[in-house]
Design an enzyme around this catalytic site. Structure first.
Site, PDB file in Angstrom:
ATOM      1  N   ASP A 157       0.824  -1.208   0.000  1.00 45.07           N
ATOM      2  CA  ASP A 157       0.000   0.000   0.000  1.00 45.07           C
ATOM      3  C   ASP A 157       0.862   1.264   0.000  1.00 45.07           C
ATOM      4  O   ASP A 157       2.089   1.208  -0.031  1.00 45.07           O
ATOM      5  CB  ASP A 157      -0.945  -0.053   1.207  1.00 45.07           C
ATOM      6  CG  ASP A 157      -2.341   0.484   0.899  1.00 45.07           C
ATOM      7  OD1 ASP A 157      -2.480   1.278  -0.050  1.00 45.07           O
ATOM      8  OD2 ASP A 157      -3.286   0.108   1.615  1.00 45.07           O
ATOM      9  N   GLU A 190      -0.810   1.886  -5.106  1.00 46.12           N
ATOM     10  CA  GLU A 190      -0.611   3.313  -4.809  1.00 46.12           C
ATOM     11  C   GLU A 190      -1.724   4.154  -5.454  1.00 46.12           C
ATOM     12  O   GLU A 190      -1.579   5.368  -5.605  1.00 46.12           O
ATOM     13  CB  GLU A 190       0.798   3.766  -5.184  1.00 46.12           C
ATOM     14  CG  GLU A 190       1.179   3.682  -6.635  1.00 46.12           C
ATOM     15  CD  GLU A 190       0.699   4.867  -7.456  1.00 46.12           C
ATOM     16  OE1 GLU A 190       1.196   5.981  -7.303  1.00 46.12           O
ATOM     17  OE2 GLU A 190      -0.205   4.661  -8.274  1.00 46.12           O
ATOM     18  N   TRP A 191      -2.842   3.489  -5.782  1.00 47.92           N
ATOM     19  CA  TRP A 191      -4.116   4.134  -6.134  1.00 47.92           C
ATOM     20  C   TRP A 191      -4.090   4.871  -7.476  1.00 47.92           C
ATOM     21  O   TRP A 191      -4.959   5.697  -7.752  1.00 47.92           O
ATOM     22  CB  TRP A 191      -4.564   5.092  -5.020  1.00 47.92           C
ATOM     23  CG  TRP A 191      -4.290   4.590  -3.643  1.00 47.92           C
ATOM     24  CD1 TRP A 191      -4.505   3.313  -3.174  1.00 47.92           C
ATOM     25  CD2 TRP A 191      -3.719   5.308  -2.545  1.00 47.92           C
ATOM     26  NE1 TRP A 191      -4.124   3.202  -1.864  1.00 47.92           N
ATOM     27  CE2 TRP A 191      -3.638   4.411  -1.445  1.00 47.92           C
ATOM     28  CE3 TRP A 191      -3.286   6.626  -2.369  1.00 47.92           C
ATOM     29  CZ2 TRP A 191      -3.127   4.793  -0.204  1.00 47.92           C
ATOM     30  CZ3 TRP A 191      -2.782   7.001  -1.133  1.00 47.92           C
ATOM     31  CH2 TRP A 191      -2.709   6.093  -0.074  1.00 47.92           C
ATOM     32  N   GLY A 192      -3.087   4.590  -8.298  1.00 39.96           N
ATOM     33  CA  GLY A 192      -3.032   5.207  -9.619  1.00 39.96           C
ATOM     34  C   GLY A 192      -2.517   6.622  -9.631  1.00 39.96           C
ATOM     35  O   GLY A 192      -2.491   7.276 -10.677  1.00 39.96           O
ATOM     36  N   ASP A 212      -9.977   3.630  -3.512  1.00 36.89           N
ATOM     37  CA  ASP A 212     -10.713   2.459  -3.038  1.00 36.89           C
ATOM     38  C   ASP A 212     -12.116   2.366  -3.645  1.00 36.89           C
ATOM     39  O   ASP A 212     -12.791   3.379  -3.874  1.00 36.89           O
ATOM     40  CB  ASP A 212     -10.857   2.501  -1.517  1.00 36.89           C
ATOM     41  CG  ASP A 212      -9.547   2.240  -0.805  1.00 36.89           C
ATOM     42  OD1 ASP A 212      -8.553   1.900  -1.473  1.00 36.89           O
ATOM     43  OD2 ASP A 212      -9.512   2.392   0.427  1.00 36.89           O
TER      44      ASP A 212
END
Length: 414
Positions: A157, A190-192, A212
């Site tokens: 994460d 890393e959520w883009g 998320d």
């Protein structure tokens, strides 16, 4: 002579320095030959968040075997955040002794005994998103620990990463994993934010493309400083990314919310089908021990899973969209195609699809369905009564319920 000796001495030092330097060159490339189709498994976060312990994880492994998910292709049992205890005096991480009294090695052995694989979670920052010890500064120690435990999958994460650059941080954990010597799948989470699809292909096996997921079909959850996205919102954010996906490197639109209660059975079908169409990892996030018949039928639909796991590894694409009705296509092995009609609206929609008049062309892979000149048999992958007798010679007529799909597999007629 003195000049020659001086030169040879200097040359020797240079060669020695170069040799020593070579010893410290890191291998920043992932383990090859893994995740050649989108990973399938289960993760604890969506349903349980920080409420994880070894008994529950064992029960999930048992359930995956008994409910038919393992037979359908699911492999990974992944523990998300909050399994962590403290680091010891030498910096090595240990699991929470209250929640995991037997230790992670014993848990991995149990999961492996079921013919499944165990995944774990860490973070590139000083702390995980749940406030547990992150891996920053301890990457090589953690990688060695995971290898000793027998871990097969790492979700990594991006919380509490002040000052770090994503590409460099993920290359560090990749080098650590390679040094540890146990092949495992690396999930870049890393959520883009830093466009991991541009640099992640040789670093990890999948990368999150968005923030998320939120357990709703078509909504946004605003947390103030960040937002979580409904199924349709995340689907829309995949536009323009399909050229980066393929065997061993996948766009990850986050885990499934199928069976978590907020979605209708039709919405669960649509969610699962579109994740299969876009070659997304199929990581369930519900309680596998108490699934309804409807949820089990969705998660174990082998026809839809076959679309997901097709060996070409091509991410599907939206052909058209009008008045809430979208048409999606995905090229499959041996000239087959998957075609999905997605109804995003709140009312049922009738379709009358004349194949010969429709252009379905994959401009990245240069594949043409050529409906005007090629006849296909049609299999409705959600309709148990469908006998597969119809072909694309005739128009396809059907009703698509609100927030649902009609999904077809087309096979060239011999």
């Amino acid at each position: 002579m003195k000049k020659l000796l001086s030169y040879l001495f200097t040359l020797g030092l240079s060669i020695t320095a170069m040799a020593q330097g070579d010893n410290y060159v890191q291998d920043y490339t992932k383990y090859q030959g893994l995740a050649l189709t989108p990973p399938m498994g289960w993760n604890s976060w969506n349903k349980f968040a920080c409420n994880v312990d070894e008994n529950m994880i064992k029960q999930m492994a048992d359930a995956m075997v008994s409910n038919g998910m393992k037979a359908a292709g699911y492999t990974y049992i992944n523990i998300d955040d909050c399994w962590h205890g403290d680091r010891d005096a030498k910096g090595f991480i240990h699991p929470d002794a209250t929640r995991f009294p037997s230790g992670m090695k014993a848990l991995a052995d149990y999961v492996h005994s079921k013919g499944l694989k165990l995944g774990i979670y860490s973070d590139a920052g000083s702390q995980t998103c749940g406030g547990r010890p992150g891996s920053r500064g301890y990457e090589f120690q953690d990688a060695l620990t995971y290898a000793e435990w027998g871990i097969d999958y790492l979700k990594y994460d991006w919380c509490n990463t002040e000052g770090l650059k994503a590409e460099g941080a993920y290359k560090t954990i990749t080098a650590a994993l390679k040094k540890a010597g146990r092949p495992l799948v690396l999930s870049i989470c890393e959520w883009g934010t830093d466009k991991p699809w541009e640099w992640g292909q040789n670093v990890g096996h999948l990368w999150r493309t968005t923030g998320d997921i939120y357990n709703c079909f078509d909504c946004i959850k605003d947390h103030g400083t960040w937002k979580a996205w409904g199924v349709m919102q995340i689907l829309d954010k995949q536009e323009g990314l399909r050229q980066y996906a393929g065997p061993g490197h996948w766009n990850d639109p986050d885990m499934l919310e199928v069976g978590n209660g907020a979605l209708t059975p039709g919405e669960d079908r649509a969610h699962f089908t579109l994740w299969a169409m876009i070659a997304a990892p199929l990581i369930a996030g519900n309680d596998l021990r108490s699934m309804s018949k409807e949820t089990t039928e969705v998660l174990t639909n082998k026809e839809v899973i076959a679309i997901s796991q097709d060996k070409l590894g091509i991410q599907g694409f939206k052909v058209s969209g009008e008045d809430g009705l979208e048409i999606w296509a995905k090229p499959l092995d041996k000239g087959d195609w998957a075609i999905v009609f997605l109804n995003r609206g709140t009312l049922s929609k009738k379709i009358n699809f004349e194949w010969a008049k429709q252009k379905v062309y994959d401009d990245i892979n240069k594949l043409d369905a050529a409906f005007a000149t090629t006849n296909y048999t049609i299999k409705n992958v959600w309709d148990k009564k469908d006998k597969g007798a119809s072909t694309t010679k005739k128009a396809f007529v059907a009703d698509v319920p609100a927030h649902d799909v009609v999904a077809l597999r087309l096979t060239k007629k011999k």
